[in-house]
Motif scaffolding. Structure first.
Motif, PDB file in Angstrom:
ATOM      1  N   MET A   1      38.777  47.759  37.544  1.00 62.97           N
ATOM      2  CA  MET A   1      38.023  48.557  38.494  1.00 62.97           C
ATOM      3  C   MET A   1      37.342  47.701  39.544  1.00 62.97           C
ATOM      4  O   MET A   1      36.784  48.221  40.480  1.00 62.97           O
ATOM      5  N   GLY A   2      37.359  46.409  39.347  1.00 65.77           N
ATOM      6  CA  GLY A   2      36.711  45.532  40.310  1.00 65.77           C
ATOM      7  C   GLY A   2      35.404  44.984  39.785  1.00 65.77           C
ATOM      8  O   GLY A   2      34.925  45.380  38.731  1.00 65.77           O
ATOM      9  N   TRP A   3      34.830  44.063  40.527  1.00 66.59           N
ATOM     10  CA  TRP A   3      33.586  43.408  40.142  1.00 66.59           C
ATOM     11  C   TRP A   3      32.610  43.448  41.300  1.00 66.59           C
ATOM     12  O   TRP A   3      33.009  43.453  42.460  1.00 66.59           O
ATOM     13  N   ARG A   4      31.364  43.412  40.964  1.00 64.25           N
ATOM     14  CA  ARG A   4      30.309  43.226  41.962  1.00 64.25           C
ATOM     15  C   ARG A   4      29.423  42.129  41.410  1.00 64.25           C
ATOM     16  O   ARG A   4      28.921  42.234  40.307  1.00 64.25           O
ATOM     17  N   LEU A   5      29.254  41.081  42.190  1.00 60.34           N
ATOM     18  CA  LEU A   5      28.507  39.923  41.732  1.00 60.34           C
ATOM     19  C   LEU A   5      27.473  39.560  42.778  1.00 60.34           C
ATOM     20  O   LEU A   5      27.789  39.483  43.962  1.00 60.34           O
ATOM     21  N   ILE A   6      26.264  39.371  42.349  1.00 63.29           N
ATOM     22  CA  ILE A   6      25.204  38.934  43.242  1.00 63.29           C
ATOM     23  C   ILE A   6      24.912  37.479  42.901  1.00 63.29           C
ATOM     24  O   ILE A   6      24.564  37.170  41.769  1.00 63.29           O
ATOM     25  N   ILE A   7      25.100  36.609  43.901  1.00 64.48           N
ATOM     26  CA  ILE A   7      24.926  35.170  43.683  1.00 64.48           C
ATOM     27  C   ILE A   7      23.974  34.601  44.721  1.00 64.48           C
ATOM     28  O   ILE A   7      23.680  35.241  45.723  1.00 64.48           O
ATOM     29  N   LYS A   8      23.521  33.383  44.470  1.00 62.02           N
ATOM     30  CA  LYS A   8      22.660  32.699  45.437  1.00 62.02           C
ATOM     31  C   LYS A   8      23.452  32.381  46.688  1.00 62.02           C
ATOM     32  O   LYS A   8      24.643  32.067  46.615  1.00 62.02           O
ATOM     33  N   ALA A   9      22.783  32.429  47.828  1.00 61.05           N
ATOM     34  CA  ALA A   9      23.423  32.073  49.094  1.00 61.05           C
ATOM     35  C   ALA A   9      23.941  30.636  48.998  1.00 61.05           C
ATOM     36  O   ALA A   9      23.263  29.757  48.479  1.00 61.05           O
ATOM     37  N   GLY A  10      25.152  30.442  49.466  1.00 58.74           N
ATOM     38  CA  GLY A  10      25.738  29.109  49.459  1.00 58.74           C
ATOM     39  C   GLY A  10      26.473  28.753  48.186  1.00 58.74           C
ATOM     40  O   GLY A  10      27.095  27.703  48.113  1.00 58.74           O
ATOM     41  N   ALA A  11      26.405  29.609  47.149  1.00 57.19           N
ATOM     42  CA  ALA A  11      27.132  29.332  45.910  1.00 57.19           C
ATOM     43  C   ALA A  11      28.634  29.419  46.174  1.00 57.19           C
ATOM     44  O   ALA A  11      29.085  30.193  47.014  1.00 57.19           O
ATOM     45  N   ASN A  12      29.414  28.624  45.456  1.00 58.12           N
ATOM     46  CA  ASN A  12      30.858  28.598  45.616  1.00 58.12           C
ATOM     47  C   ASN A  12      31.480  29.620  44.664  1.00 58.12           C
ATOM     48  O   ASN A  12      31.664  29.350  43.484  1.00 58.12           O
ATOM     49  N   LEU A  13      31.810  30.799  45.206  1.00 59.27           N
ATOM     50  CA  LEU A  13      32.309  31.902  44.379  1.00 59.27           C
ATOM     51  C   LEU A  13      33.583  31.544  43.604  1.00 59.27           C
ATOM     52  O   LEU A  13      33.665  31.814  42.413  1.00 59.27           O
ATOM     53  N   PRO A  14      34.598  30.926  44.226  1.00 63.55           N
ATOM     54  CA  PRO A  14      35.802  30.582  43.456  1.00 63.55           C
ATOM     55  C   PRO A  14      35.533  29.646  42.279  1.00 63.55           C
ATOM     56  O   PRO A  14      36.281  29.619  41.324  1.00 63.55           O
ATOM     57  N   GLU A  15      34.450  28.865  42.359  1.00 60.78           N
ATOM     58  CA  GLU A  15      34.075  28.023  41.220  1.00 60.78           C
ATOM     59  C   GLU A  15      33.554  28.871  40.077  1.00 60.78           C
ATOM     60  O   GLU A  15      33.783  28.571  38.914  1.00 60.78           O
ATOM     61  N   ILE A  16      32.827  29.914  40.415  1.00 61.72           N
ATOM     62  CA  ILE A  16      32.238  30.787  39.393  1.00 61.72           C
ATOM     63  C   ILE A  16      33.309  31.685  38.782  1.00 61.72           C
ATOM     64  O   ILE A  16      33.418  31.796  37.567  1.00 61.72           O
ATOM     65  N   ILE A  17      34.097  32.335  39.630  1.00 60.84           N
ATOM     66  CA  ILE A  17      35.180  33.203  39.173  1.00 60.84           C
ATOM     67  C   ILE A  17      36.443  32.826  39.949  1.00 60.84           C
ATOM     68  O   ILE A  17      36.603  33.232  41.106  1.00 60.84           O
ATOM     69  N   PRO A  18      37.336  32.051  39.335  1.00 55.92           N
ATOM     70  CA  PRO A  18      38.561  31.633  40.025  1.00 55.92           C
ATOM     71  C   PRO A  18      39.365  32.847  40.517  1.00 55.92           C
ATOM     72  O   PRO A  18      39.483  33.855  39.831  1.00 55.92           O
ATOM     73  N   GLY A  19      39.886  32.741  41.746  1.00 52.01           N
ATOM     74  CA  GLY A  19      40.700  33.812  42.315  1.00 52.01           C
ATOM     75  C   GLY A  19      39.906  34.919  42.984  1.00 52.01           C
ATOM     76  O   GLY A  19      40.474  35.862  43.510  1.00 52.01           O
ATOM     77  N   SER A  20      38.581  34.800  42.971  1.00 51.06           N
ATOM     78  CA  SER A  20      37.754  35.851  43.575  1.00 51.06           C
ATOM     79  C   SER A  20      37.618  35.630  45.069  1.00 51.06           C
ATOM     80  O   SER A  20      37.962  34.573  45.586  1.00 51.06           O
TER      81      SER A  20
END
Length: 165
Positions: A1-20
């Protein structure tokens, strides 16, 4: 169904969730409208929205084996009797509509003018609505500022196959 993620500004999203990938909030809402996924009090008005009509049991949002919550008796009885006449479903408009032009709870009508359900949320060409299951496959319309806008409803692919009967 998809994801919604709230992260700190400047965080590297692909590092947190590969392929995102990063999208905007409108893309997130469009995705959940296509899937028929409710979120928050606009989609699930307190004192109005019922868990089974809102498909919460399909998303493991209701337990029938544990816990106590307000409305548990009615919800469990309805679940076990198997009579749910209305459900929250994705809808698509025949023309794009600005969000602010659609009043909350606007009535959705059949071709003959009979009440079929209520609009919950959406805009542009997509939304979600609480509709009578008997009317999902028929021609429907929404009155917006005196104009009738045609819409079509669909049953999400992620629903259990027995749910659409």
């Amino acid at each position: 169904m998809g994801w919604r993620l709230i992260i700190k500004a400047g965080a590297n999203l692909p590092e947190i969730i590969p392929g995102s990938r990063i999208e905007n909030i409108q893309d997130y809402h469009r995705h959940r409208y296509k899937q028929g996924i409710p979120e928050g009090v606009k989609d699930l008005p307190p004192g109005v929205a019922l868990p089974l009509e809102s498909n919460l049991a399909y998303m493991n949002g209701v337990s029938f084996t544990k816990g106590c919550y307000i409305g548990q008796e009615l919800t469990a009885r309805t679940h076990h009797m198997g009579v749910i006449r209305k459900r929250l479903v994705p809808v698509q408009f025949s023309v794009p509509l600005p969000r602010e032009s659609i009043p909350e709870g606007a009535e959705i009508l059949t071709e003959t003018g009979k009440a079929a359900g209520k609009f919950r949320a959406g805009g542009d060409e997509l939304g979600i609505a609480l509709l009578r299951l008997a009317n999902i496959n028929g021609p429907l319309c929404l009155n917006v500022a005196g104009d009738k806008v045609k819409l079509t409803a669909s049953i999400p692919e992620w629903w259990p196959k027995t749910a659409s009967k």
